[in-house]
Scaffold this active site. Sequence first.
Site, PDB file in Angstrom:
ATOM      1  N   HIS A   1      64.407 -92.631 -17.250  1.00 23.29           N
ATOM      2  CA  HIS A   1      64.931 -93.013 -18.564  1.00 23.29           C
ATOM      3  C   HIS A   1      65.293 -91.818 -19.444  1.00 23.29           C
ATOM      4  O   HIS A   1      65.437 -91.972 -20.657  1.00 23.29           O
ATOM      5  CB  HIS A   1      63.918 -93.912 -19.294  1.00 23.29           C
ATOM      6  CG  HIS A   1      63.802 -95.282 -18.686  1.00 23.29           C
ATOM      7  ND1 HIS A   1      62.784 -96.153 -18.974  1.00 23.29           N
ATOM      8  CD2 HIS A   1      64.617 -95.938 -17.819  1.00 23.29           C
ATOM      9  CE1 HIS A   1      62.961 -97.283 -18.290  1.00 23.29           C
ATOM     10  NE2 HIS A   1      64.051 -97.167 -17.586  1.00 23.29           N
TER      11      HIS A   1
ATOM     12  N   PRO B   1      45.012-102.141 -17.418  1.00 21.79           N
ATOM     13  CA  PRO B   1      43.968-103.046 -17.920  1.00 21.79           C
ATOM     14  C   PRO B   1      44.479-104.458 -18.180  1.00 21.79           C
ATOM     15  O   PRO B   1      43.678-105.378 -18.330  1.00 21.79           O
ATOM     16  CB  PRO B   1      43.496-102.391 -19.219  1.00 21.79           C
ATOM     17  CG  PRO B   1      44.346-101.204 -19.461  1.00 21.79           C
ATOM     18  CD  PRO B   1      45.311-101.040 -18.336  1.00 21.79           C
TER      19      PRO B   1
END
Length: 251
Positions: A122, A217
Amino acid sequence: MTRNCLPQQLVAALAARPTTVALTGAGISAESGVRTFRDAQTGLWTRYRPEQLASPDAFERDPRLVWRWYQWRRRTIAAAEPNAGHRALVELEKALDSFTLITQNVDGLHRRAGSRNVIHLHGDLCSNRCQRCAAPSAHEDNETVRPPRCTRCGGLMRPAVVWFGEPLPASALSAAAERIAGAELVLVIGTSAQVYPAAALAEQAVAQGSMVAEINPARTPLSAKVRWRLDLAAAEALPRLAAVPRRPSAR
Ligand code: OAD
């Protein structure tokens, strides 16, 4: 799981020193204090979604607004330091014969940590390019409030990053797809796996039968498809993984 909470089969796979690719997203920089993209915006920027600022239309409409947002991000990143997750990927690069890091991040923290073999999908927040003629230039001043002019054509300079609606650099994307094609093990770290074509690289790895471990997570659209899910922060999981190929028994 092993005592240090890594799946035993993943430890065994890594100990065999496979051809490895790590694909990172904004989550790896979270513990450096750089907010991820899909976190809520803070401070001055709460009124805007990143998608409303990171686009050619937004820049055309209000170049100073977009420039000021990037300047704010540049200052945040300049004040940040690479964390244990970034550093562990440097260790993996040193320990493995074939290791490639593919990142969606533009914050430069992998490079500052010392990673060498990095494919930037990117772009790079530390440089600019002209919105009109694409001439590149180094970025020098994080305090200016309006975009500089191109010395070649007089157009407005913008950060050299990929915006919504723009294509990825073709060479980076093809190099990334090639590395994934040859990967035995792919570590997908800190990405919501929602932004294409980067997310398609992880899907490519799953589809071709590579061993894929997701370190995040939170669950993502990829979670149900990967071989291992490590429900841990990158700065916690990666140092444990990086220790595996360095163990004497792995040699
Ligand atoms: P996102 O902000 O979409 O997702 C960040 C992910 O990191 C989430 O899934 C979090 O659960 C996870 N995460 C948060 N803290 C973490 C931690 N400590 N360790 C591991 N994971 C953690 O960021 P990306 O997936 O990188 O594009 O977003 C992809 C692209 O969307 C970005 O590159 C950017 C954005 O638009 C461009 O700038 C072109």
